[in-house]
Design a protein around this motif. Structure first.
Motif, PDB file in Angstrom:
ATOM      1  N   UNK A 154      42.056  43.709  34.507  1.00 37.56           N
ATOM      2  CA  UNK A 154      42.968  44.785  34.881  1.00 37.56           C
ATOM      3  C   UNK A 154      42.438  45.560  36.089  1.00 37.56           C
ATOM      4  N   UNK A 155      41.131  45.854  36.081  1.00 39.04           N
ATOM      5  CA  UNK A 155      40.547  46.627  37.182  1.00 39.04           C
ATOM      6  C   UNK A 155      40.605  45.836  38.487  1.00 39.04           C
ATOM      7  N   UNK A 156      40.187  44.566  38.443  1.00 39.82           N
ATOM      8  CA  UNK A 156      40.137  43.770  39.667  1.00 39.82           C
ATOM      9  C   UNK A 156      41.514  43.241  40.068  1.00 39.82           C
ATOM     10  N   UNK A 157      42.348  42.936  39.080  1.00 43.15           N
ATOM     11  CA  UNK A 157      43.639  42.325  39.385  1.00 43.15           C
ATOM     12  C   UNK A 157      44.772  43.307  39.618  1.00 43.15           C
ATOM     13  N   UNK A 160      43.720  49.199  38.390  1.00 46.79           N
ATOM     14  CA  UNK A 160      43.817  50.343  37.492  1.00 46.79           C
ATOM     15  C   UNK A 160      43.224  49.987  36.131  1.00 46.79           C
ATOM     16  N   UNK A 161      43.010  51.017  35.308  1.00 47.91           N
ATOM     17  CA  UNK A 161      42.445  50.820  33.982  1.00 47.91           C
ATOM     18  C   UNK A 161      43.076  51.817  33.040  1.00 47.91           C
ATOM     19  N   UNK A 162      43.825  51.347  32.050  1.00 43.79           N
ATOM     20  CA  UNK A 162      44.592  52.189  31.144  1.00 43.79           C
ATOM     21  C   UNK A 162      45.504  53.138  31.924  1.00 43.79           C
ATOM     22  N   UNK A 163      46.107  52.620  33.000  1.00 41.89           N
ATOM     23  CA  UNK A 163      47.038  53.414  33.790  1.00 41.89           C
ATOM     24  C   UNK A 163      46.401  54.314  34.812  1.00 41.89           C
ATOM     25  N   UNK A 168      39.821  52.547  45.930  1.00 43.96           N
ATOM     26  CA  UNK A 168      39.259  51.430  46.668  1.00 43.96           C
ATOM     27  C   UNK A 168      39.783  50.075  46.233  1.00 43.96           C
ATOM     28  N   UNK A 169      40.329  49.991  45.015  1.00 44.54           N
ATOM     29  CA  UNK A 169      40.838  48.706  44.515  1.00 44.54           C
ATOM     30  C   UNK A 169      42.348  48.744  44.344  1.00 44.54           C
ATOM     31  N   UNK A 170      42.887  49.909  43.958  1.00 37.47           N
ATOM     32  CA  UNK A 170      44.320  50.019  43.674  1.00 37.47           C
ATOM     33  C   UNK A 170      45.187  49.689  44.880  1.00 37.47           C
ATOM     34  N   UNK A 175      44.897  39.903  43.056  1.00 35.87           N
ATOM     35  CA  UNK A 175      45.922  39.491  42.093  1.00 35.87           C
ATOM     36  C   UNK A 175      45.552  38.228  41.320  1.00 35.87           C
ATOM     37  N   UNK A 176      44.623  37.454  41.844  1.00 37.86           N
ATOM     38  CA  UNK A 176      44.253  36.210  41.166  1.00 37.86           C
ATOM     39  C   UNK A 176      43.677  36.474  39.777  1.00 37.86           C
TER      40      UNK A 176
END
Length: 229
Positions: A154-157, A160-163, A168-170, A175-176
């Motif tokens: 979720x964090x890398x793809x 976000x994490x729990x919404x 820097x990632x969002x 998407x892979x």
């Protein structure tokens, strides 16, 4: 059979790390890869599986001396399917969003090798208390593995994490990681990390290069190691 030498505590903790059903024994790969695009889905599937695992272990253990060997496997499947149906009704009634997210994989808990394996290999051969601890340990280990997988993907793809957006990632997520290929890659890296942590090499043997003085094994070798050096 339960390991009497290691005690009941071992029956609980073994499933979390040493015999983790996903990261060590590599069971339950289908839901592990399918529902872990989000951490919340991983926790939901893990807890649902733990509920079924706990209920089926208790019932199988209670009926272990009653169920005939010839119908053992069909009986286990009926018991497991009953608890899967129950958790399905509960999630559909009280947590419909999670029920929809898990989809068909919730029903497939019935044929999850982790649950059937614990019923066949442990609950059918042990009393209720060890079976409960075994189920809780394996369930927590499974939930923890899915939570880690879901968090990484979720964090890398999604960035976000729990919404909560991850700076820097969002803005540019990879998407892979929410695709099947990313799931396999994340799982492989996590398994490698767990193996590295749990299979540490033993400390190197003490060197007697400085003679036998102070060596804890000098009494056993009679000073021969010092003479050789």
């Amino acid at each position: 059979m339960a390991d009497k030498k290691k005690g009941l505590g071992w029956e609980f903790v073994k499933g979390i790390v040493k015999e983790n059903p996903v990261l060590v024994t590599l069971l339950g790969m289908c839901p592990t890869l399918a529902v872990t695009t989000q951490a919340s889905n991983g926790i939901g599937m893990g807890l649902a599986t733990t509920f079924v695992l706990l209920g089926s272990n208790i019932v199988v253990s209670l009926l272990r001396n009653v169920i005939p060997d010839k119908v053992r496997i069909p009986s286990f499947i009926v018991i497991i399917a009953s608890f899967v149906t129950l958790i399905g009704f509960l999630l559909e009634g009280f947590m419909p969003s999670l029920y929809d997210s898990l989809g068909i994989y919730l029903t497939l808990i019935t044929v999850n090798c982790i649950i059937f394996g614990r019923a066949e290999m442990f609950a059918s051969k042990n009393k209720v208390l060890p079976s409960i601890l075994d189920a809780l340990g394996m369930g927590i280990g499974f939930t923890l593995a899915l939570f880690i997988m879901g968090s990484v993907r979720e964090i890398l793809g999604s960035g976000q994490w729990f919404g909560i957006s991850i700076p820097g990632i969002s803005s540019n997520p990879m998407l892979i990681f929410i695709m099947p290929a990313g799931g396999f890659f994340a799982l492989g890296v996590i398994i490698a990390a767990v193996n590295k942590i749990t299979n540490r090499k033993p400390p190197e043997e003490l060197s007697c290069g400085g003679g036998c003085k102070g060596c804890p094994n000098s009494a056993e070798c009679g000073g021969k190691a010092g003479d050789e050096n």
